[in-house]
Design an enzyme around this catalytic site. Structure first.
Site, PDB file in Angstrom:
ATOM      1  N   HIS A   1     -32.301  -1.254 -46.545  1.00 55.30           N
ATOM      2  CA  HIS A   1     -30.950  -0.758 -46.833  1.00 55.30           C
ATOM      3  C   HIS A   1     -30.393  -0.205 -45.518  1.00 55.30           C
ATOM      4  O   HIS A   1     -30.237  -0.939 -44.558  1.00 55.30           O
ATOM      5  CB  HIS A   1     -31.088   0.280 -47.947  1.00 55.30           C
ATOM      6  CG  HIS A   1     -29.812   0.717 -48.607  1.00 55.30           C
ATOM      7  ND1 HIS A   1     -28.624   0.098 -48.424  1.00 55.30           N
ATOM      8  CD2 HIS A   1     -29.570   1.747 -49.476  1.00 55.30           C
ATOM      9  CE1 HIS A   1     -27.690   0.711 -49.148  1.00 55.30           C
ATOM     10  NE2 HIS A   1     -28.242   1.723 -49.792  1.00 55.30           N
TER      11      HIS A   1
ATOM     12  N   HIS B   1     -27.642 -10.521 -47.298  1.00 56.73           N
ATOM     13  CA  HIS B   1     -27.126  -9.428 -48.113  1.00 56.73           C
ATOM     14  C   HIS B   1     -27.222  -9.839 -49.569  1.00 56.73           C
ATOM     15  O   HIS B   1     -27.031 -11.012 -49.884  1.00 56.73           O
ATOM     16  CB  HIS B   1     -25.658  -9.144 -47.744  1.00 56.73           C
ATOM     17  CG  HIS B   1     -25.183  -7.811 -48.191  1.00 56.73           C
ATOM     18  ND1 HIS B   1     -24.720  -7.588 -49.462  1.00 56.73           N
ATOM     19  CD2 HIS B   1     -25.123  -6.618 -47.545  1.00 56.73           C
ATOM     20  CE1 HIS B   1     -24.387  -6.313 -49.568  1.00 56.73           C
ATOM     21  NE2 HIS B   1     -24.627  -5.695 -48.427  1.00 56.73           N
TER      22      HIS B   1
ATOM     23  N   ASP C   1     -25.191  -4.144 -40.403  1.00 56.61           N
ATOM     24  CA  ASP C   1     -26.173  -3.534 -39.512  1.00 56.61           C
ATOM     25  C   ASP C   1     -26.440  -4.338 -38.250  1.00 56.61           C
ATOM     26  O   ASP C   1     -27.062  -3.834 -37.316  1.00 56.61           O
ATOM     27  CB  ASP C   1     -27.498  -3.336 -40.255  1.00 56.61           C
ATOM     28  CG  ASP C   1     -27.392  -2.224 -41.270  1.00 56.61           C
ATOM     29  OD1 ASP C   1     -26.750  -1.221 -40.951  1.00 56.61           O
ATOM     30  OD2 ASP C   1     -27.938  -2.362 -42.376  1.00 56.61           O
TER      31      ASP C   1
HETATM   32  N1  ACO Z   1     -34.207 -13.413 -42.590  1.00 57.51           N
HETATM   33  C1  ACO Z   1     -34.827 -14.538 -43.017  1.00 57.51           C
HETATM   34  N2  ACO Z   1     -34.810 -14.971 -44.277  1.00 57.51           N
HETATM   35  C2  ACO Z   1     -34.159 -14.208 -45.160  1.00 57.51           C
HETATM   36  C3  ACO Z   1     -33.473 -13.026 -44.813  1.00 57.51           C
HETATM   37  C4  ACO Z   1     -33.520 -12.637 -43.466  1.00 57.51           C
HETATM   38  N3  ACO Z   1     -32.897 -11.524 -43.051  1.00 57.51           N
HETATM   39  N4  ACO Z   1     -32.906 -12.488 -45.907  1.00 57.51           N
HETATM   40  C5  ACO Z   1     -33.187 -13.298 -46.925  1.00 57.51           C
HETATM   41  N5  ACO Z   1     -33.948 -14.354 -46.476  1.00 57.51           N
HETATM   42  C6  ACO Z   1     -34.428 -15.510 -47.261  1.00 57.51           C
HETATM   43  C7  ACO Z   1     -35.581 -15.126 -48.152  1.00 57.51           C
HETATM   44  O1  ACO Z   1     -36.834 -15.347 -47.516  1.00 57.51           O
HETATM   45  C8  ACO Z   1     -35.363 -16.054 -49.321  1.00 57.51           C
HETATM   46  O2  ACO Z   1     -35.802 -17.340 -48.956  1.00 57.51           O
HETATM   47  P1  ACO Z   1     -36.552 -18.302 -50.055  1.00 57.51           P
HETATM   48  O3  ACO Z   1     -35.460 -18.603 -51.056  1.00 57.51           O
HETATM   49  O4  ACO Z   1     -37.013 -19.467 -49.280  1.00 57.51           O
HETATM   50  O5  ACO Z   1     -37.658 -17.476 -50.652  1.00 57.51           O
HETATM   51  C9  ACO Z   1     -33.847 -16.115 -49.458  1.00 57.51           C
HETATM   52  O6  ACO Z   1     -33.354 -15.864 -48.136  1.00 57.51           O
HETATM   53  C10 ACO Z   1     -33.274 -15.092 -50.427  1.00 57.51           C
HETATM   54  O7  ACO Z   1     -33.780 -13.816 -50.070  1.00 57.51           O
HETATM   55  P2  ACO Z   1     -33.951 -12.597 -51.081  1.00 57.51           P
HETATM   56  O8  ACO Z   1     -34.973 -11.658 -50.535  1.00 57.51           O
HETATM   57  O9  ACO Z   1     -34.137 -13.123 -52.468  1.00 57.51           O
HETATM   58  O10 ACO Z   1     -32.515 -11.951 -51.003  1.00 57.51           O
HETATM   59  P3  ACO Z   1     -32.136 -10.507 -51.499  1.00 57.51           P
HETATM   60  O11 ACO Z   1     -30.748 -10.583 -51.972  1.00 57.51           O
HETATM   61  O12 ACO Z   1     -33.171  -9.972 -52.433  1.00 57.51           O
HETATM   62  O13 ACO Z   1     -32.265  -9.616 -50.164  1.00 57.51           O
HETATM   63  C11 ACO Z   1     -31.756  -8.337 -48.265  1.00 57.51           C
HETATM   64  C12 ACO Z   1     -31.197  -9.059 -49.503  1.00 57.51           C
HETATM   65  C13 ACO Z   1     -32.789  -7.286 -48.686  1.00 57.51           C
HETATM   66  C14 ACO Z   1     -30.598  -7.603 -47.551  1.00 57.51           C
HETATM   67  C15 ACO Z   1     -32.397  -9.387 -47.315  1.00 57.51           C
HETATM   68  O14 ACO Z   1     -31.438 -10.355 -46.917  1.00 57.51           O
HETATM   69  C16 ACO Z   1     -33.044  -8.744 -46.100  1.00 57.51           C
HETATM   70  O15 ACO Z   1     -34.213  -8.311 -46.171  1.00 57.51           O
HETATM   71  N6  ACO Z   1     -32.319  -8.712 -44.914  1.00 57.51           N
HETATM   72  C17 ACO Z   1     -32.847  -8.091 -43.731  1.00 57.51           C
HETATM   73  C18 ACO Z   1     -32.709  -6.571 -43.819  1.00 57.51           C
HETATM   74  C19 ACO Z   1     -31.261  -6.125 -43.692  1.00 57.51           C
HETATM   75  O16 ACO Z   1     -30.527  -6.551 -42.785  1.00 57.51           O
HETATM   76  N7  ACO Z   1     -30.850  -5.219 -44.601  1.00 57.51           N
HETATM   77  C20 ACO Z   1     -29.505  -4.602 -44.560  1.00 57.51           C
HETATM   78  C21 ACO Z   1     -28.679  -5.073 -45.699  1.00 57.51           C
HETATM   79  S1  ACO Z   1     -27.043  -4.394 -45.544  1.00 57.51           S
HETATM   80  C22 ACO Z   1     -27.212  -2.813 -46.091  1.00 57.51           C
HETATM   81  O17 ACO Z   1     -28.026  -2.478 -46.911  1.00 57.51           O
HETATM   82  C23 ACO Z   1     -26.340  -1.852 -45.510  1.00 57.51           C
END
Ligand code: ACO
Length: 423
Positions: free
Chosen positions: A263, A303, A359
Protein backbone atom coordinates in the site's frame (compact mmCIF):
# COMPACT_ATOMS: atom_id res chain seq x y z
CA UNK A 1 -33.84 -4.84 -21.41
CA UNK A 2 -34.46 -4.15 -17.71
CA UNK A 3 -31.41 -2.97 -15.78
CA UNK A 4 -31.62 -5.82 -13.31
CA UNK A 5 -30.46 -9.36 -12.61
CA UNK A 6 -32.51 -12.38 -11.52
CA UNK A 7 -31.24 -14.80 -8.91
CA UNK A 8 -32.91 -18.19 -8.73
CA UNK A 9 -32.44 -20.68 -5.91
CA UNK A 10 -32.36 -23.94 -7.89
CA UNK A 11 -33.15 -25.94 -4.74
CA UNK A 12 -36.53 -24.28 -4.24
CA UNK A 13 -37.23 -22.61 -7.59
CA UNK A 14 -37.71 -19.28 -5.79
CA UNK A 15 -36.23 -16.25 -7.48
CA UNK A 16 -35.81 -12.52 -6.99
CA UNK A 17 -35.23 -9.77 -9.50
CA UNK A 18 -32.76 -7.19 -8.29
CA UNK A 19 -32.37 -3.77 -9.89
CA UNK A 20 -28.85 -2.62 -10.76
CA UNK A 21 -28.51 0.84 -9.21
CA UNK A 22 -25.35 2.98 -9.62
CA UNK A 23 -23.57 -0.06 -11.05
CA UNK A 24 -24.36 -2.27 -8.04
CA UNK A 25 -26.91 -4.68 -6.64
CA UNK A 26 -28.33 -4.42 -3.11
CA UNK A 27 -27.61 -7.52 -1.01
CA UNK A 28 -30.75 -7.25 1.21
CA UNK A 29 -32.94 -9.36 -1.09
CA UNK A 30 -30.13 -11.84 -1.65
CA UNK A 31 -29.89 -12.29 2.12
CA UNK A 32 -33.64 -12.90 2.35
CA UNK A 33 -33.72 -15.41 -0.52
CA UNK A 34 -30.56 -17.25 0.48
CA UNK A 35 -30.10 -17.02 4.26
CA UNK A 36 -26.76 -18.44 5.42
CA UNK A 37 -25.38 -18.66 1.88
CA UNK A 38 -22.40 -16.35 1.90
CA UNK A 39 -21.14 -14.55 -1.12
CA UNK A 40 -17.45 -15.61 -1.19
CA UNK A 41 -15.51 -12.56 -2.30
CA UNK A 42 -11.82 -12.73 -1.48
CA UNK A 43 -10.41 -9.33 -0.45
CA UNK A 44 -13.85 -7.76 -1.12
CA UNK A 45 -12.94 -7.43 -4.78
CA UNK A 46 -16.60 -7.49 -5.88
CA UNK A 47 -18.18 -6.06 -2.75
CA UNK A 48 -19.06 -2.40 -2.21
CA UNK A 49 -18.97 -2.04 1.57
CA UNK A 50 -20.58 1.37 1.50
CA UNK A 51 -22.16 4.11 -0.53
CA UNK A 52 -19.97 7.20 -0.64
CA UNK A 53 -20.21 10.69 -2.10
CA UNK A 54 -16.58 11.69 -1.53
CA UNK A 55 -14.33 10.40 -4.30
CA UNK A 56 -15.12 9.10 -7.78
CA UNK A 57 -12.66 6.75 -9.40
CA UNK A 58 -12.89 5.06 -12.79
CA UNK A 59 -9.89 2.74 -12.93
CA UNK A 60 -10.39 1.72 -16.57
CA UNK A 61 -10.57 5.29 -17.81
CA UNK A 62 -7.94 6.63 -15.36
CA UNK A 63 -10.33 9.20 -13.82
CA UNK A 64 -10.13 10.53 -10.26
CA UNK A 65 -12.41 13.25 -8.83
CA UNK A 66 -12.86 14.61 -5.32
CA UNK A 67 -16.49 15.66 -4.74
CA UNK A 68 -16.87 15.88 -8.53
CA UNK A 69 -13.81 18.04 -9.19
CA UNK A 70 -11.19 16.44 -11.50
CA UNK A 71 -7.90 15.81 -9.72
CA UNK A 72 -6.04 17.61 -12.52
CA UNK A 73 -7.95 20.88 -11.81
CA UNK A 74 -7.45 20.61 -8.07
CA UNK A 75 -3.75 19.85 -8.50
CA UNK A 76 -3.31 22.91 -10.67
CA UNK A 77 -5.47 25.45 -8.85
CA UNK A 78 -6.18 24.39 -5.28
CA UNK A 79 -4.25 23.93 -2.04
CA UNK A 80 -4.13 20.95 0.28
CA UNK A 81 -6.09 22.74 3.00
CA UNK A 82 -8.79 23.75 0.54
CA UNK A 83 -8.99 20.15 -0.71
CA UNK A 84 -9.22 18.88 2.88
CA UNK A 85 -12.15 21.26 3.44
CA UNK A 86 -13.77 20.08 0.20
CA UNK A 87 -13.43 16.40 1.14
CA UNK A 88 -14.89 16.99 4.59
CA UNK A 89 -17.65 19.47 3.74
CA UNK A 90 -18.57 18.44 0.20
CA UNK A 91 -18.16 21.96 -1.22
CA UNK A 92 -15.27 24.30 -1.90
CA UNK A 93 -15.03 26.93 0.87
CA UNK A 94 -15.93 30.58 0.39
CA UNK A 95 -13.14 33.04 1.08
CA UNK A 96 -14.34 33.56 4.66
CA UNK A 97 -14.72 29.82 5.28
CA UNK A 98 -11.25 29.16 3.87
CA UNK A 99 -9.72 31.83 6.07
CA UNK A 100 -11.42 30.48 9.20
CA UNK A 101 -10.47 26.88 8.33
CA UNK A 102 -6.82 27.80 7.66
CA UNK A 103 -6.71 29.76 10.90
CA UNK A 104 -8.19 26.83 12.85
CA UNK A 105 -5.73 24.33 11.42
CA UNK A 106 -2.77 26.69 11.91
CA UNK A 107 -3.68 27.26 15.56
CA UNK A 108 -3.98 23.54 16.38
CA UNK A 109 -0.58 22.43 15.15
CA UNK A 110 1.05 22.29 18.58
CA UNK A 111 1.22 18.93 20.33
CA UNK A 112 1.07 18.47 24.10
CA UNK A 113 4.62 18.54 25.47
CA UNK A 114 4.10 15.10 26.97
CA UNK A 115 3.29 13.59 23.57
CA UNK A 116 6.84 14.43 22.63
CA UNK A 117 8.72 14.20 25.90
CA UNK A 118 7.05 11.24 27.54
CA UNK A 119 5.80 9.35 24.56
CA UNK A 120 7.82 9.96 21.37
CA UNK A 121 11.13 10.20 23.18
CA UNK A 122 10.52 6.78 24.71
CA UNK A 123 11.08 5.08 21.36
CA UNK A 124 14.32 3.27 20.53
CA UNK A 125 16.87 5.67 19.00
CA UNK A 126 16.55 4.17 15.49
CA UNK A 127 12.76 3.68 15.46
CA UNK A 128 11.12 3.87 12.02
CA UNK A 129 9.21 7.20 11.88
CA UNK A 130 6.11 5.50 10.43
CA UNK A 131 5.98 3.06 13.37
CA UNK A 132 6.31 6.05 15.70
CA UNK A 133 3.61 7.99 13.84
CA UNK A 134 1.07 5.16 13.94
CA UNK A 135 1.56 4.85 17.69
CA UNK A 136 1.54 8.61 18.29
CA UNK A 137 -1.77 9.00 16.45
CA UNK A 138 -3.34 6.38 18.71
CA UNK A 139 -1.74 7.99 21.76
CA UNK A 140 -3.50 11.29 20.98
CA UNK A 141 -6.71 9.53 21.99
CA UNK A 142 -5.45 9.45 25.58
CA UNK A 143 -4.67 13.18 25.50
CA UNK A 144 -8.15 14.09 24.23
CA UNK A 145 -10.49 11.65 26.00
CA UNK A 146 -13.54 13.73 24.98
CA UNK A 147 -12.92 12.43 21.43
CA UNK A 148 -15.01 9.42 22.42
CA UNK A 149 -18.10 11.65 22.12
CA UNK A 150 -18.24 10.97 18.42
CA UNK A 151 -21.90 12.02 18.05
CA UNK A 152 -21.32 15.48 19.51
CA UNK A 153 -20.84 17.68 16.43
CA UNK A 154 -18.63 20.30 18.13
CA UNK A 155 -16.35 17.73 19.71
CA UNK A 156 -16.15 15.82 16.45
CA UNK A 157 -15.15 18.92 14.47
CA UNK A 158 -12.51 19.80 17.06
CA UNK A 159 -10.84 16.39 16.71
CA UNK A 160 -10.93 16.62 12.91
CA UNK A 161 -9.12 19.97 13.05
CA UNK A 162 -6.68 18.66 15.64
CA UNK A 163 -5.74 15.56 13.67
CA UNK A 164 -5.24 17.34 10.35
CA UNK A 165 -3.25 20.10 12.08
CA UNK A 166 -1.06 17.87 14.24
CA UNK A 167 -0.10 15.30 11.62
CA UNK A 168 2.80 17.37 10.19
CA UNK A 169 4.00 18.21 13.72
CA UNK A 170 3.95 14.56 14.78
CA UNK A 171 5.53 13.47 11.50
CA UNK A 172 8.38 15.97 11.78
CA UNK A 173 8.86 15.13 15.47
CA UNK A 174 9.19 11.42 14.59
CA UNK A 175 11.77 12.26 11.94
CA UNK A 176 13.79 14.62 14.13
CA UNK A 177 13.90 12.07 16.92
CA UNK A 178 14.93 9.24 14.60
CA UNK A 179 17.91 11.28 13.35
CA UNK A 180 18.84 12.75 16.73
CA UNK A 181 17.82 16.33 15.93
CA UNK A 182 15.98 18.65 18.36
CA UNK A 183 12.22 19.15 17.96
CA UNK A 184 11.13 22.27 16.04
CA UNK A 185 7.94 24.02 17.15
CA UNK A 186 5.33 24.93 14.53
CA UNK A 187 5.54 28.41 13.02
CA UNK A 188 2.10 30.01 12.68
CA UNK A 189 3.31 32.49 10.08
CA UNK A 190 3.87 29.73 7.53
CA UNK A 191 1.53 27.82 5.24
CA UNK A 192 0.74 24.14 5.93
CA UNK A 193 3.49 22.77 3.64
CA UNK A 194 6.02 25.50 4.53
CA UNK A 195 5.50 24.85 8.22
CA UNK A 196 6.10 21.14 7.74
CA UNK A 197 9.32 21.82 5.83
CA UNK A 198 10.41 24.19 8.58
CA UNK A 199 9.76 21.59 11.30
CA UNK A 200 11.67 19.02 9.25
CA UNK A 201 14.68 21.07 8.19
CA UNK A 202 15.24 24.05 10.51
CA UNK A 203 18.64 24.06 12.20
CA UNK A 204 19.83 27.27 13.88
CA UNK A 205 18.32 29.95 11.67
CA UNK A 206 15.65 32.11 13.41
CA UNK A 207 13.14 31.59 10.60
CA UNK A 208 13.10 28.80 8.01
CA UNK A 209 11.56 29.73 4.68
CA UNK A 210 11.43 26.96 2.10
CA UNK A 211 11.77 27.72 -1.62
CA UNK A 212 8.14 28.53 -2.57
CA UNK A 213 8.37 26.30 -5.66
CA UNK A 214 9.34 23.34 -3.49
CA UNK A 215 6.68 23.97 -0.84
CA UNK A 216 4.13 24.24 -3.66
CA UNK A 217 5.33 20.88 -5.06
CA UNK A 218 4.87 19.32 -1.62
CA UNK A 219 1.40 20.87 -1.27
CA UNK A 220 0.50 19.44 -4.67
CA UNK A 221 1.65 15.97 -3.57
CA UNK A 222 -0.55 16.40 -0.49
CA UNK A 223 -3.53 17.19 -2.77
CA UNK A 224 -2.91 14.07 -4.86
CA UNK A 225 -2.71 11.84 -1.78
CA UNK A 226 -5.65 13.33 0.13
CA UNK A 227 -8.16 10.60 -0.73
CA UNK A 228 -8.58 7.53 -2.87
CA UNK A 229 -11.98 6.08 -1.90
CA UNK A 230 -12.14 2.56 -0.42
CA UNK A 231 -8.48 1.53 -0.39
CA UNK A 232 -6.94 -0.69 2.28
CA UNK A 233 -6.24 2.15 4.74
CA UNK A 234 -9.64 3.81 4.33
CA UNK A 235 -11.34 0.44 4.72
CA UNK A 236 -9.42 0.02 7.99
CA UNK A 237 -10.62 3.51 9.03
CA UNK A 238 -14.22 2.61 8.25
CA UNK A 239 -13.98 -0.83 9.85
CA UNK A 240 -12.53 0.45 13.13
CA UNK A 241 -14.78 3.52 12.96
CA UNK A 242 -17.82 1.27 12.54
CA UNK A 243 -17.16 -0.01 16.06
CA UNK A 244 -17.47 3.66 17.16
CA UNK A 245 -13.82 3.97 18.18
CA UNK A 246 -12.63 7.57 18.46
CA UNK A 247 -11.04 9.18 15.37
CA UNK A 248 -7.46 9.00 16.69
CA UNK A 249 -7.68 5.26 17.19
CA UNK A 250 -9.45 4.70 13.86
CA UNK A 251 -6.96 6.90 11.97
CA UNK A 252 -4.01 5.11 13.55
CA UNK A 253 -5.47 1.80 12.28
CA UNK A 254 -5.75 3.34 8.81
CA UNK A 255 -2.14 4.56 9.02
CA UNK A 256 -1.05 1.08 10.13
CA UNK A 257 -2.60 -0.35 6.95
CA UNK A 258 -0.87 2.34 4.89
CA UNK A 259 2.50 1.29 6.37
CA UNK A 260 2.42 -2.00 4.40
CA UNK A 261 4.64 -2.27 1.29
CA UNK A 262 1.70 -3.30 -0.86
CA UNK A 263 0.00 0.00 0.00
CA UNK A 264 1.65 3.29 1.06
CA UNK A 265 4.98 1.60 1.73
CA UNK A 266 5.47 1.03 -2.00
CA UNK A 267 7.16 4.41 -2.67
CA UNK A 268 9.93 3.37 -0.26
CA UNK A 269 10.25 0.06 -2.14
CA UNK A 270 10.51 1.88 -5.48
CA UNK A 271 13.67 3.70 -4.37
CA UNK A 272 15.18 0.47 -3.00
CA UNK A 273 14.39 -1.20 -6.33
CA UNK A 274 15.92 1.64 -8.40
CA UNK A 275 19.03 1.60 -6.20
CA UNK A 276 19.34 -2.15 -6.62
CA UNK A 277 19.05 -1.86 -10.40
CA UNK A 278 21.85 0.71 -10.13
CA UNK A 279 22.24 1.63 -13.82
CA UNK A 280 20.09 1.91 -16.93
CA UNK A 281 22.23 -0.87 -18.44
CA UNK A 282 20.69 -3.28 -15.94
CA UNK A 283 17.04 -2.34 -16.57
CA UNK A 284 16.32 -4.91 -19.26
CA UNK A 285 17.75 -7.76 -17.17
CA UNK A 286 15.72 -6.56 -14.20
CA UNK A 287 12.47 -6.51 -16.21
CA UNK A 288 13.25 -10.04 -17.40
CA UNK A 289 13.69 -11.17 -13.79
CA UNK A 290 10.33 -9.62 -12.84
CA UNK A 291 8.68 -11.49 -15.68
CA UNK A 292 10.19 -14.87 -14.79
CA UNK A 293 9.32 -14.31 -11.13
CA UNK A 294 12.90 -14.29 -9.78
CA UNK A 295 13.11 -10.49 -9.36
CA UNK A 296 9.93 -9.92 -7.37
CA UNK A 297 7.35 -7.35 -8.47
CA UNK A 298 8.00 -4.15 -10.31
CA UNK A 299 7.42 -1.74 -7.42
CA UNK A 300 5.21 1.27 -8.17
CA UNK A 301 3.46 -0.64 -10.95
CA UNK A 302 -0.02 -2.13 -10.93
CA UNK A 303 -3.09 -1.24 -8.96
CA UNK A 304 -6.16 -3.08 -7.77
CA UNK A 305 -8.45 -0.51 -9.35
CA UNK A 306 -6.49 1.36 -12.05
CA UNK A 307 -6.19 -0.69 -15.18
CA UNK A 308 -4.87 2.39 -16.95
CA UNK A 309 -2.22 5.04 -16.19
CA UNK A 310 -2.89 6.33 -12.65
CA UNK A 311 -3.87 10.01 -13.23
CA UNK A 312 -1.91 10.97 -10.11
CA UNK A 313 1.25 9.38 -11.54
CA UNK A 314 0.87 11.56 -14.66
CA UNK A 315 0.72 14.76 -12.58
CA UNK A 316 3.58 13.63 -10.34
CA UNK A 317 5.77 12.90 -13.35
CA UNK A 318 5.31 16.51 -14.54
CA UNK A 319 5.96 17.84 -11.03
CA UNK A 320 9.15 15.77 -10.84
CA UNK A 321 10.53 17.70 -13.81
CA UNK A 322 9.73 21.04 -12.09
CA UNK A 323 11.37 19.93 -8.84
CA UNK A 324 14.46 18.51 -10.56
CA UNK A 325 14.88 21.82 -12.42
CA UNK A 326 15.50 23.37 -8.98
CA UNK A 327 17.21 20.59 -7.05
CA UNK A 328 19.09 18.89 -9.87
CA UNK A 329 18.10 15.61 -11.44
CA UNK A 330 18.12 12.40 -9.43
CA UNK A 331 20.45 9.81 -10.96
CA UNK A 332 17.64 7.30 -10.40
CA UNK A 333 15.28 9.18 -12.73
CA UNK A 334 16.85 7.80 -15.90
CA UNK A 335 16.49 4.27 -14.54
CA UNK A 336 12.82 4.95 -13.68
CA UNK A 337 12.11 6.41 -17.14
CA UNK A 338 13.73 3.48 -18.93
CA UNK A 339 11.90 1.03 -16.68
CA UNK A 340 8.59 2.70 -17.49
CA UNK A 341 9.40 2.75 -21.22
CA UNK A 342 10.20 -0.93 -21.35
CA UNK A 343 7.30 -1.98 -19.12
CA UNK A 344 4.73 0.04 -21.09
CA UNK A 345 5.69 -1.71 -24.32
CA UNK A 346 6.12 -5.19 -22.89
CA UNK A 347 3.32 -7.73 -23.41
CA UNK A 348 3.69 -9.08 -19.84
CA UNK A 349 2.75 -5.69 -18.37
CA UNK A 350 0.32 -4.50 -21.04
CA UNK A 351 -1.70 -7.74 -21.03
CA UNK A 352 -2.04 -7.48 -17.23
CA UNK A 353 -2.81 -3.78 -17.48
CA UNK A 354 0.08 -2.87 -15.19
CA UNK A 355 0.81 0.87 -15.34
CA UNK A 356 2.82 3.19 -13.08
CA UNK A 357 0.89 4.06 -9.94
CA UNK A 358 1.16 7.10 -7.66
CA UNK A 359 4.19 5.63 -5.90
CA UNK A 360 6.37 5.20 -8.96
CA UNK A 361 7.52 8.83 -9.15
CA UNK A 362 6.53 10.23 -5.75
CA UNK A 363 9.56 8.71 -4.01
CA UNK A 364 11.91 10.41 -6.47
CA UNK A 365 10.37 13.81 -5.70
CA UNK A 366 10.44 13.22 -1.96
CA UNK A 367 14.10 12.31 -2.25
CA UNK A 368 14.81 15.46 -4.29
CA UNK A 369 13.02 17.51 -1.60
CA UNK A 370 15.50 16.08 0.89
CA UNK A 371 13.25 13.59 2.70
CA UNK A 372 14.87 10.36 3.87
CA UNK A 373 13.30 7.16 2.49
CA UNK A 374 11.84 6.22 5.89
CA UNK A 375 9.67 9.36 5.73
CA UNK A 376 7.94 8.49 2.45
CA UNK A 377 4.97 6.64 3.93
CA UNK A 378 4.71 9.28 6.63
CA UNK A 379 4.41 11.86 3.84
CA UNK A 380 1.51 9.85 2.47
CA UNK A 381 -0.24 9.62 5.86
CA UNK A 382 -0.21 13.40 6.48
CA UNK A 383 -2.64 14.35 3.67
CA UNK A 384 -4.54 11.05 3.64
CA UNK A 385 -5.74 11.96 7.14
CA UNK A 386 -8.22 14.39 5.53
CA UNK A 387 -9.65 11.58 3.40
CA UNK A 388 -9.80 9.13 6.31
CA UNK A 389 -11.68 11.66 8.42
CA UNK A 390 -14.10 12.51 5.60
CA UNK A 391 -14.97 8.81 5.28
CA UNK A 392 -15.21 8.40 9.04
CA UNK A 393 -17.65 11.29 9.28
CA UNK A 394 -19.67 10.15 6.29
CA UNK A 395 -20.00 6.73 7.88
CA UNK A 396 -21.23 8.18 11.17
CA UNK A 397 -23.78 10.27 9.31
CA UNK A 398 -24.93 7.13 7.48
CA UNK A 399 -25.44 5.45 10.87
CA UNK A 400 -23.53 2.49 9.39
CA UNK A 401 -23.65 -0.92 11.01
CA UNK A 402 -20.55 -2.44 12.56
CA UNK A 403 -18.37 -4.06 9.86
CA UNK A 404 -18.59 -7.79 10.32
CA UNK A 405 -18.04 -9.97 7.24
CA UNK A 406 -18.76 -13.69 7.22
CA UNK A 407 -16.34 -16.52 6.48
CA UNK A 408 -16.54 -19.90 4.78
CA UNK A 409 -15.22 -22.31 7.40
CA UNK A 410 -12.83 -24.85 5.83
CA UNK A 411 -11.27 -26.28 9.01
CA UNK A 412 -11.72 -29.71 10.60
CA UNK A 413 -15.21 -30.69 11.81
CA UNK A 414 -15.93 -31.20 15.54
CA UNK A 415 -13.52 -33.55 17.35
CA UNK A 416 -12.83 -34.49 20.96
CA UNK A 417 -10.05 -33.02 23.06
CA UNK A 418 -7.26 -35.48 23.90
CA UNK A 419 -5.15 -34.96 27.03
CA UNK A 420 -1.52 -33.96 26.27
CA UNK A 421 -0.06 -37.23 27.59
CA UNK A 422 -1.97 -39.26 25.03
CA UNK A 423 -1.18 -37.16 21.94
N1 ACO B 1 5.02 -6.37 -11.09
C1 ACO B 1 4.91 -7.53 -11.78
N2 ACO B 1 3.78 -8.22 -11.90
C2 ACO B 1 2.71 -7.73 -11.26
C3 ACO B 1 2.72 -6.53 -10.53
C4 ACO B 1 3.94 -5.84 -10.46
N3 ACO B 1 4.04 -4.68 -9.78
N4 ACO B 1 1.50 -6.29 -10.02
C5 ACO B 1 0.72 -7.29 -10.42
N5 ACO B 1 1.45 -8.17 -11.18
C6 ACO B 1 0.96 -9.38 -11.87
C7 ACO B 1 0.72 -10.51 -10.90
O1 ACO B 1 1.86 -11.34 -10.76
C8 ACO B 1 -0.44 -11.22 -11.56
O2 ACO B 1 0.06 -11.98 -12.63
P1 ACO B 1 -0.58 -13.45 -12.97
O3 ACO B 1 -1.98 -13.12 -13.43
O4 ACO B 1 0.30 -14.01 -14.02
O5 ACO B 1 -0.57 -14.22 -11.68
C9 ACO B 1 -1.27 -10.09 -12.15
O6 ACO B 1 -0.32 -9.04 -12.40
C10 ACO B 1 -2.37 -9.58 -11.24
O7 ACO B 1 -1.80 -9.29 -9.98
P2 ACO B 1 -2.59 -9.31 -8.59
O8 ACO B 1 -1.61 -9.49 -7.48
O9 ACO B 1 -3.74 -10.26 -8.69
O10 ACO B 1 -3.17 -7.85 -8.57
P3 ACO B 1 -3.76 -7.12 -7.30
O11 ACO B 1 -4.83 -6.24 -7.79
O12 ACO B 1 -4.09 -8.10 -6.23
O13 ACO B 1 -2.50 -6.28 -6.75
C11 ACO B 1 -1.04 -4.54 -6.20
C12 ACO B 1 -2.41 -4.91 -6.79
C13 ACO B 1 -0.91 -5.08 -4.78
C14 ACO B 1 -0.93 -3.00 -6.14
C15 ACO B 1 0.08 -5.11 -7.11
O14 ACO B 1 -0.03 -4.60 -8.43
C16 ACO B 1 1.47 -4.85 -6.56
O15 ACO B 1 1.96 -5.63 -5.71
N6 ACO B 1 2.18 -3.77 -7.06
C17 ACO B 1 3.49 -3.43 -6.56
C18 ACO B 1 3.37 -2.69 -5.23
C19 ACO B 1 2.82 -1.29 -5.40
O16 ACO B 1 3.27 -0.51 -6.26
N7 ACO B 1 1.84 -0.94 -4.54
C20 ACO B 1 1.26 0.42 -4.50
C21 ACO B 1 -0.14 0.41 -4.99
S1 ACO B 1 -0.76 2.07 -5.03
C22 ACO B 1 -1.13 2.40 -3.42
O17 ACO B 1 -1.47 1.56 -2.63
C23 ACO B 1 -1.00 3.76 -3.01
Amino acid sequence: MPDSITITDNRTGESVELPIVDGGVEATEWRKLLPNIWFYDEALMTTAMTQSAITYLDGDAGILRYRGYPIEQLAEQSTYLEVAYLLLHGELPTEAQYEAWTHDITYHTYIHENVRKRFLEGFHYDAHPMGMLVSAMAALSTFYPEAKEIFDQDIRQKQIVRLIAKMPTLAAACHRFSVGMPFVYPDNTLSFAENFLSMMNKVAEPHYQADPRLSRALDLLFILHADHEQNCGTTAMRTVGSAHADPYIAASAAAAALYGPRHGGANEQVIHMLNEIGSIDNVEAFVKSVKDGSGGRLQGFGHRVYKNYDPRAKIIKQTADDVFAITGKSPLLDIALKLEDIALSDEYFTSRKLYPNVDFYSGLIYQALGFPIEMFTVLFAIPRTAGWLAHWEEQLEQDAKIARPRQLYVGVPERSYTPIATR
